[in-house]
Write an enzyme that holds these catalytic residues in place. Structure first.
Site, mmCIF file in Angstrom:
data_model
loop_
_atom_site.group_PDB
_atom_site.id
_atom_site.type_symbol
_atom_site.label_atom_id
_atom_site.label_comp_id
_atom_site.label_asym_id
_atom_site.label_seq_id
_atom_site.Cartn_x
_atom_site.Cartn_y
_atom_site.Cartn_z
ATOM 1 N N ASP A 143 0.847 -1.190 0.000
ATOM 2 C CA ASP A 143 0.000 0.000 0.000
ATOM 3 C C ASP A 143 0.888 1.249 0.000
ATOM 4 O OD1 ASP A 143 -2.497 1.492 0.402
ATOM 5 O OD2 ASP A 143 -1.759 1.824 2.432
ATOM 6 N N ASP A 190 -1.671 -0.694 5.977
ATOM 7 C CA ASP A 190 -1.756 0.031 7.245
ATOM 8 C C ASP A 190 -3.149 0.041 7.840
ATOM 9 O OD1 ASP A 190 -2.764 1.776 5.216
ATOM 10 O OD2 ASP A 190 -2.493 3.470 6.573
ATOM 11 N N ASP A 200 -0.287 5.238 0.832
ATOM 12 C CA ASP A 200 -0.558 6.226 1.882
ATOM 13 C C ASP A 200 -0.617 5.556 3.249
ATOM 14 O OD1 ASP A 200 -0.944 8.507 0.128
ATOM 15 O OD2 ASP A 200 -2.830 7.579 -0.461
#
Length: 231
Positions: free
Chosen positions: A17, A187, A19
Site C-alpha cells: 500500500d 496500514d 498512503d
C-alpha cells in the site's frame, strides 16, 4: 516483529500500500483539501479531522470532508448540497493535489530498507493503493520509490477498490503469482479485509491511517513498526 514466511521462502511477491504505509501523505491531503475548500468558500478543516477519512479513495474522502464542513442537521439537505458541490470540489481538489503532490509528505523511516529487503529475498513487488493512479505514480517518482515496483495500480485501475478483494486478485494476476504466496503489506483494515478475502497473507504497519481505530485490533498475520522489519 519479523514476518516469518519471508524467511521460510513461502512467498513469491508482495503488494504494498502507499498512503500511511510507505509515505506519510497527510500534509498533502490537508493542503490540497483546504485549498479546495477555499475555492468553494467553505471553512477549513484540520489534518487530525481528515486522517480518519483517508483510505477508501478520493471520492469517499471528498464526500466525507464536505459532510464534515457543511455540518447540516438535515442529512437529506446535506446530501443534496454535497451532490451539488461535488463536481466543483473534485475538479479543484484534483488540480491542487497534482500541483503539490509530494511537497508536504515524507517517506516513513525504514521503507527503503524494507523494500530493498523484499527485493533481495527475490520477491516481485507491486504498489496497490486506493489513491488515483495519476496521483500515485508521480508521488512514487518524487520520493524515489518507483524503481522498486513492477506494477503500480491506483484506485481507478479496477472496477472496485480495497477492501474488495478484486484489486488484490488482479494485482496477483499481473505479478503472475498465487494469492497464497503474495504478501499484502498495508496500514489499515481495508488492506487486511481485502487480503483475507483474496487469500493473501497480510502484515500491517503500526503507524499508518486506520480510520481512527487501533490497527492492532485488525485481523492480520502480523504487525511491524517499520518496513525494515520485513527481513
Amino acid at each position: 516483529m519479523n514476518f516469518l514466511p519471508l524467511n521460510q521462502k513461502q512467498l513469491d511477491a508482495a503488494i504494498v500500500d502507499l498512503d500511511g504505509t510507505m509515505v506519510d501523505t497527510m500534509g498533502d491531503f490537508a493542503e490540497s483539501i483546504n485549498r479546495m475548500l477555499r475555492d468553494l468558500d467553505l471553512p477549513s478543516i484540520e489534518a487530525a479531522r481528515i486522517e480518519p477519512m483517508v483510505g477508501k479513495g478520493s471520492e469517499n474522502l471528498l464526500r466525507s470532508v464536505l459532510q464534515h464542513v457543511l455540518a447540516q442537521d438535515d442529512k437529506a439537505l446535506a446530501a443534496i448540497k454535497i451532490d451539488a458541490l461535488y463536481p466543483a470540489a473534485w475538479d479543484s481538489y484534483q488540480r491542487h493535489y497534482i500541483a503539490i503532490n509530494g511537497q508536504y509528505s515524507a517517506v516513513y523511516a525504514g521503507v527503503v530498507d524494507g523494500l530493498q529487503a523484499l527485493r533481495a529475498a527475490g520477491l516481485r513487488l507491486a504498489c496497490l493503493t486506493n489513491k488515483p493512479t495519476d496521483f500515485a505514480v508521480p508521488l512514487l517518482q518524487a520520493k524515489g520509490l518507483d524503481g522498486f515496483f513492477d506494477h503500480v495500480f491506483g484506485g481507478d485501475a479496477f472496477e472496485r477498490k480495497k477492501p474488495d478483494p478484486l484489486p488484490l486478485l488482479k494485482t496477483c494476476e499481473a505479478l503472475g503469482t498465487a494469492p497464497a504466496r503474495t504478501l499484502m503489506v498495508g496500514d489499515s483494515s481495508n488492506d487486511a479485509q481485502a487480503a483475507r478475502a483474496a487469500g493473501c497473507p497480510v502484515v500491517l504497519v503500526t503507524y499508518g491511517y486506520n480510520h481512527g481505530q487501533p490497527v492492532r485490533g485488525v485481523d492480520a498475520d502480523g504487525f511491524v513498526d517499520s518496513l525494515a522489519a520485513l527481513r
